[in-house]
Design a protein around this motif. Structure first.
Motif, PDB file in Angstrom:
ATOM      1  N   ARG A 137       0.840  -1.200   0.000  1.00  0.00           N
ATOM      2  CA  ARG A 137       0.000   0.000   0.000  1.00  0.00           C
ATOM      3  C   ARG A 137       0.874   1.249   0.000  1.00  0.00           C
ATOM      4  O   ARG A 137       2.046   1.214   0.355  1.00  0.00           O
ATOM      5  CB  ARG A 137      -0.875   0.045   1.260  1.00  0.00           C
ATOM      6  CG  ARG A 137      -1.738  -1.164   1.504  1.00  0.00           C
ATOM      7  CD  ARG A 137      -2.350  -1.096   2.905  1.00  0.00           C
ATOM      8  NE  ARG A 137      -3.201   0.073   3.086  1.00  0.00           N
ATOM      9  CZ  ARG A 137      -3.296   0.768   4.212  1.00  0.00           C
ATOM     10  NH1 ARG A 137      -2.581   0.446   5.278  1.00  0.00           N
ATOM     11  NH2 ARG A 137      -4.111   1.807   4.287  1.00  0.00           N
ATOM     12  N   GLU A 140       0.455   6.204   4.590  1.00  0.00           N
ATOM     13  CA  GLU A 140      -0.807   6.881   4.895  1.00  0.00           C
ATOM     14  C   GLU A 140      -0.754   8.393   4.679  1.00  0.00           C
ATOM     15  O   GLU A 140      -1.797   9.040   4.613  1.00  0.00           O
ATOM     16  CB  GLU A 140      -1.252   6.494   6.308  1.00  0.00           C
ATOM     17  CG  GLU A 140      -1.649   5.008   6.326  1.00  0.00           C
ATOM     18  CD  GLU A 140      -1.982   4.459   7.697  1.00  0.00           C
ATOM     19  OE1 GLU A 140      -1.988   5.249   8.664  1.00  0.00           O
ATOM     20  OE2 GLU A 140      -2.229   3.255   7.795  1.00  0.00           O
ATOM     21  N   THR A 194      -7.970   4.811   2.791  1.00  0.00           N
ATOM     22  CA  THR A 194      -7.752   4.649   4.228  1.00  0.00           C
ATOM     23  C   THR A 194      -7.648   3.148   4.520  1.00  0.00           C
ATOM     24  O   THR A 194      -7.971   2.298   3.678  1.00  0.00           O
ATOM     25  CB  THR A 194      -8.912   5.226   5.039  1.00  0.00           C
ATOM     26  OG1 THR A 194     -10.101   4.471   4.734  1.00  0.00           O
ATOM     27  CG2 THR A 194      -9.149   6.705   4.699  1.00  0.00           C
ATOM     28  N   ARG A 195      -7.242   2.840   5.733  1.00  0.00           N
ATOM     29  CA  ARG A 195      -7.166   1.436   6.117  1.00  0.00           C
ATOM     30  C   ARG A 195      -8.532   0.757   5.951  1.00  0.00           C
ATOM     31  O   ARG A 195      -8.624  -0.362   5.436  1.00  0.00           O
ATOM     32  CB  ARG A 195      -6.683   1.334   7.562  1.00  0.00           C
ATOM     33  CG  ARG A 195      -6.537  -0.076   8.083  1.00  0.00           C
ATOM     34  CD  ARG A 195      -5.942  -0.051   9.483  1.00  0.00           C
ATOM     35  NE  ARG A 195      -5.893  -1.373  10.069  1.00  0.00           N
ATOM     36  CZ  ARG A 195      -5.359  -1.621  11.270  1.00  0.00           C
ATOM     37  NH1 ARG A 195      -4.831  -0.638  11.973  1.00  0.00           N
ATOM     38  NH2 ARG A 195      -5.349  -2.853  11.760  1.00  0.00           N
ATOM     39  N   GLU A 196      -9.594   1.454   6.337  1.00  0.00           N
ATOM     40  CA  GLU A 196     -10.938   0.897   6.227  1.00  0.00           C
ATOM     41  C   GLU A 196     -11.338   0.708   4.766  1.00  0.00           C
ATOM     42  O   GLU A 196     -11.909  -0.326   4.399  1.00  0.00           O
ATOM     43  CB  GLU A 196     -11.949   1.806   6.937  1.00  0.00           C
ATOM     44  CG  GLU A 196     -11.806   1.879   8.448  1.00  0.00           C
ATOM     45  CD  GLU A 196     -10.603   2.708   8.904  1.00  0.00           C
ATOM     46  OE1 GLU A 196     -10.157   2.503  10.061  1.00  0.00           O
ATOM     47  OE2 GLU A 196     -10.106   3.544   8.113  1.00  0.00           O
ATOM     48  N   GLU A 199      -9.492  -2.285   3.326  1.00  0.00           N
ATOM     49  CA  GLU A 199     -10.041  -3.570   3.773  1.00  0.00           C
ATOM     50  C   GLU A 199     -11.390  -3.851   3.116  1.00  0.00           C
ATOM     51  O   GLU A 199     -11.711  -5.004   2.804  1.00  0.00           O
ATOM     52  CB  GLU A 199     -10.116  -3.600   5.299  1.00  0.00           C
ATOM     53  CG  GLU A 199      -8.722  -3.592   5.921  1.00  0.00           C
ATOM     54  CD  GLU A 199      -8.719  -3.660   7.442  1.00  0.00           C
ATOM     55  OE1 GLU A 199      -9.807  -3.772   8.047  1.00  0.00           O
ATOM     56  OE2 GLU A 199      -7.616  -3.610   8.021  1.00  0.00           O
ATOM     57  N   TYR A 212      -0.875  -7.117   9.049  1.00  0.00           N
ATOM     58  CA  TYR A 212      -0.010  -6.090   8.474  1.00  0.00           C
ATOM     59  C   TYR A 212       1.430  -6.467   8.818  1.00  0.00           C
ATOM     60  O   TYR A 212       1.743  -6.772   9.974  1.00  0.00           O
ATOM     61  CB  TYR A 212      -0.385  -4.705   9.009  1.00  0.00           C
ATOM     62  CG  TYR A 212      -1.696  -4.212   8.440  1.00  0.00           C
ATOM     63  CD1 TYR A 212      -1.732  -3.540   7.220  1.00  0.00           C
ATOM     64  CD2 TYR A 212      -2.899  -4.451   9.094  1.00  0.00           C
ATOM     65  CE1 TYR A 212      -2.928  -3.103   6.680  1.00  0.00           C
ATOM     66  CE2 TYR A 212      -4.112  -4.020   8.558  1.00  0.00           C
ATOM     67  CZ  TYR A 212      -4.113  -3.352   7.351  1.00  0.00           C
ATOM     68  OH  TYR A 212      -5.304  -2.927   6.806  1.00  0.00           O
ATOM     69  N   ARG A 217       2.136  -0.286   8.118  1.00  0.00           N
ATOM     70  CA  ARG A 217       1.006  -0.946   7.446  1.00  0.00           C
ATOM     71  C   ARG A 217       1.063  -0.829   5.921  1.00  0.00           C
ATOM     72  O   ARG A 217       0.048  -0.966   5.243  1.00  0.00           O
ATOM     73  CB  ARG A 217      -0.346  -0.439   7.979  1.00  0.00           C
ATOM     74  CG  ARG A 217      -0.584  -0.780   9.436  1.00  0.00           C
ATOM     75  CD  ARG A 217      -2.018  -0.479   9.862  1.00  0.00           C
ATOM     76  NE  ARG A 217      -2.291   0.942   9.914  1.00  0.00           N
ATOM     77  CZ  ARG A 217      -2.001   1.727  10.937  1.00  0.00           C
ATOM     78  NH1 ARG A 217      -1.435   1.233  12.020  1.00  0.00           N
ATOM     79  NH2 ARG A 217      -2.280   3.013  10.913  1.00  0.00           N
ATOM     80  N   VAL A 220       1.093  -5.817   3.484  1.00  0.00           N
ATOM     81  CA  VAL A 220      -0.055  -6.531   4.038  1.00  0.00           C
ATOM     82  C   VAL A 220      -0.048  -7.980   3.548  1.00  0.00           C
ATOM     83  O   VAL A 220       0.234  -8.232   2.363  1.00  0.00           O
ATOM     84  CB  VAL A 220      -1.376  -5.878   3.578  1.00  0.00           C
ATOM     85  CG1 VAL A 220      -2.561  -6.485   4.308  1.00  0.00           C
ATOM     86  CG2 VAL A 220      -1.345  -4.374   3.735  1.00  0.00           C
TER      87      VAL A 220
END
Length: 228
Positions: A137, A140, A194-196, A199, A212, A217, A220
């Motif tokens: 990824r 962030e 975003t992480r959400e 996912e 992770y 992160r 993954v």
């Protein structure tokens, strides 16, 4: 050239704006060590978006069997020691499965949602029972900490000059790679997740985060949702 993507500098430029000669110069980082620590020794790996083989060659040296896939024939010409498949990743269907499917180079951040879904479906359909998908990824703050630059120990500078919104949650990112003798640029479209959101994107294609692999992160390990 793919819409919203372009590259400048000497040598062949791929449809997503990557310069083949640039990627042939870039050193491999700690990615092969992260991968090797997360998968069984000697695993069969399907590497999606291998480029010139920076990680391919390092993984072969560590005893893995690698099938390298890329849409650029010019990139794949630089790959040595691995089986190569040329074609758009989101449409690849080899009719076989692998212990590990690798989707690096921030490909999961494709600006086109349908392309992203296609990439993740390719990962899922090539996964052997008990296997895993390793995904890289963006950091962030990749789209917000701009401009920024990093001087590589190998003697070149990477600059993320800008990340400008172009609509529908997508940014146009402009990067520069400055070497003592030449400069390459790449402009490409990327969708921050975003992480959400990441996912949720996995879940759309029947995948879930197993863990992770790095504190930031960025790396993954994902597995099918049917795995316990």
């Amino acid at each position: 050239m793919r819409e919203g993507h372009e590259g400048t500098g000497p040598g062949a430029i791929t449809p997503d704006g990557c310069a083949v000669e640039l990627y042939a110069r870039l050193p491999v980082g700690d990615e092969p060590d992260i991968i090797a620590a997360a998968v069984p020794a000697g695993a069969r790996i399907l590497e999606l978006g291998s480029g010139v083989g920076r990680m391919t060659h390092a993984l072969l040296e560590r005893g893995f069997e690698v099938t390298a896939v890329d849409e650029s024939a010019e990139m794949l010409e630089r790959v040595r020691g691995a089986r190569t498949i040329c074609g758009p990743i989101e449409r690849v269907d080899l009719g076989e499965t692998f212990d590990v499917v690798l989707l690096a180079s921030f490909l999961v951040h494709a600006g086109d949602v349908e392309v992203r879904r296609g990439l993740l479906r390719t990962c899922a359909r090539h996964l052997a029972k008990g296997g895993c998908v390793l995904i890289q990824r963006e950091g962030e703050d990749y789209h917000t900490n701009v401009p920024r630059e990093r001087v590589d120990p190998a003697g070149f500078t990477v600059r993320i000059v800008s990340a400008e919104p172009v609509g529908d949650g997508v940014d146009s990112v402009h990067a520069e790679y400055v070497f003592p003798d030449v400069t390459w640029t790449q402009t490409f479209r990327a969708r921050p997740l975003t992480r959400e959101q990441f996912e949720e994107a996995l879940a759309e294609t029947g995948l879930k985060v197993d863990r992770y692999l790095t504190e930031d992160r960025i790396w993954v390990r994902a597995v099918p949702m049917t795995d316990t």
